[in-house]
Write a protein that holds these residues in place. Structure first.
Motif, PDB file in Angstrom:
ATOM      1  N   CYS A 146       0.860  -1.190   0.000  1.00 23.25           N
ATOM      2  CA  CYS A 146       0.000   0.000   0.000  1.00 23.25           C
ATOM      3  C   CYS A 146       0.893   1.235   0.000  1.00 23.25           C
ATOM      4  N   THR A 188       0.246   4.128   0.991  1.00 28.17           N
ATOM      5  CA  THR A 188      -0.005   4.990   2.147  1.00 28.17           C
ATOM      6  C   THR A 188       0.642   4.433   3.419  1.00 28.17           C
ATOM      7  N   CYS A 189       0.377   3.148   3.731  1.00 25.45           N
ATOM      8  CA  CYS A 189       0.853   2.618   5.016  1.00 25.45           C
ATOM      9  C   CYS A 189       1.945   1.559   4.856  1.00 25.45           C
ATOM     10  N   HIS A 192       1.619  -1.461   3.946  1.00 24.11           N
ATOM     11  CA  HIS A 192       1.092  -2.811   4.185  1.00 24.11           C
ATOM     12  C   HIS A 192       1.418  -3.711   2.999  1.00 24.11           C
ATOM     13  N   CYS A 250      -7.604  -0.286   1.424  1.00 25.70           N
ATOM     14  CA  CYS A 250      -6.463  -1.066   1.908  1.00 25.70           C
ATOM     15  C   CYS A 250      -6.856  -1.787   3.194  1.00 25.70           C
ATOM     16  N   GLY A 295      -4.848  -2.643   5.503  1.00 23.29           N
ATOM     17  CA  GLY A 295      -4.026  -2.148   6.606  1.00 23.29           C
ATOM     18  C   GLY A 295      -4.554  -0.837   7.161  1.00 23.29           C
ATOM     19  N   CYS A 296      -4.771   0.171   6.281  1.00 23.81           N
ATOM     20  CA  CYS A 296      -5.064   1.518   6.783  1.00 23.81           C
ATOM     21  C   CYS A 296      -6.404   2.057   6.293  1.00 23.81           C
ATOM     22  N   SER A 311      -7.222   3.228   3.606  1.00 25.72           N
ATOM     23  CA  SER A 311      -7.204   4.320   2.625  1.00 25.72           C
ATOM     24  C   SER A 311      -7.663   3.776   1.273  1.00 25.72           C
TER      25      SER A 311
HETATM   26 ZN   LIG Z   1      -2.647   1.029   3.548  1.00 23.41          ZN
END
Ligand SMILES: [Zn+2]
Length: 262
Positions: A48, A50-51, A53, A73, A75-76, A78
């Motif tokens: 990802c 953003t994070c 992941h 995502c 994980g986060c 987003s």
């Molecule tokens: Zn993420």
């Protein structure tokens, strides 16, 4: 090109081509995103943005993972760009429909190569407004090999086509002062080599037509602002595939139209 009648047992092959297209589309996304940044296309695995992941196998299933995760995502939470599943789906559809248009012939190999190159170019062009040289060089090698095995008639139509594509786009790039980039000039030299003289002209005519119509529409609907540069790659892809699929018939129709008078 005349569409050939496809026997029933080939429907399975079409589904198979669709699934291969989805998988390749997923790989083309990675190639189109990483090559312009000079990153490796094999390692590290997708993550990802953003994070960070790391995506697991079940998060990498083309289109399906996106739908199951509702475009977010794991994980986060987003949002994942809808460009990824869209490009996967387009690749799948284009792979599966190509044999319906060109039949099960050598032209199918060239059609699938064209589609693959265009998907990668579109991803790069949408994200960075760049057609990477590296991609053009790879595909120039593949097309050269393919046109040695399956030459145009006459064989030197390759060279005339390449010169025509290059010269035409170079003039437009110089006149438009940045409206058309040099990536487009190099791409058209390659397309001229693949298509030959007549079809590369039709490809250019259709690309600009699609660009003018859709670009004008996008401006009217205020999706894009005036003077905002629009990536031209998607229009070149649409124009070239149309020319490759139906260009010869268009020329025939046009000649018949001229012969009949007005
Ligand atoms: Zn993420």
């Amino acid at each position: 090109m005349n569409s050939k009648i496809i026997p029933m047992q080939n429907n399975l092959v079409l589904i198979y081509l669709f699934l291969i297209g989805l998988t390749f589309g997923s790989f083309f996304n990675v190639v189109g995103l990483r090559v312009p940044l000079k990153k490796s296309i094999v390692a590290p695995g997708s993550a990802c943005p953003t994070c960070g992941h790391q995506l697991r196998a079940y998060e990498l299933i083309p289109v399906l993972s996106y739908m199951i995760q509702k475009g977010k995502c794991r994980g986060c939470q987003s949002r994942i760009s809808p460009i990824y599943p869209t490009m996967e789906l387009i690749t799948g559809i284009l792979f599966a429909t190509a044999p319906l248009v060109v039949g099960w012939s050598s032209e199918l190999v060239l059609a699938l190569t064209l589609i693959s190159m265009f998907i990668i170019i579109i991803v790069s062009d949408i994200h960075y407004m760049i057609i990477p040289d590296k991609i053009l060089i790879w595909f120039a090698g593949i097309f050269l090999l393919e046109r040695i095995i399956w030459p145009l008639n006459p064989w030197w139509d390759n060279l005339i086509g390449a010169c025509a594509g290059f010269t035409l786009l170079l003039i437009i790039a110089l006149v438009s002062k940045g409206g058309m980039g040099f990536g487009d000039v190099k791409l058209y030299a390659l397309l001229g080599f693949v298509l030959g003289f007549k079809l590369v002209l039709i490809s250019f005519f259709l690309s600009t037509l699609y660009g003018a119509v859709l670009g004008g529409l996008a401006m009217l609907l205020r999706i894009v602002k005036r003077r905002q540069p629009i990536p031209f790659g998607p229009f070149i892809a649409a124009g070239t595939l149309s020319a490759y699929y139906w260009g010869s018939e268009m020329i025939e129709l046009y000649i018949r139209f001229l012969n009949q008078g007005f």
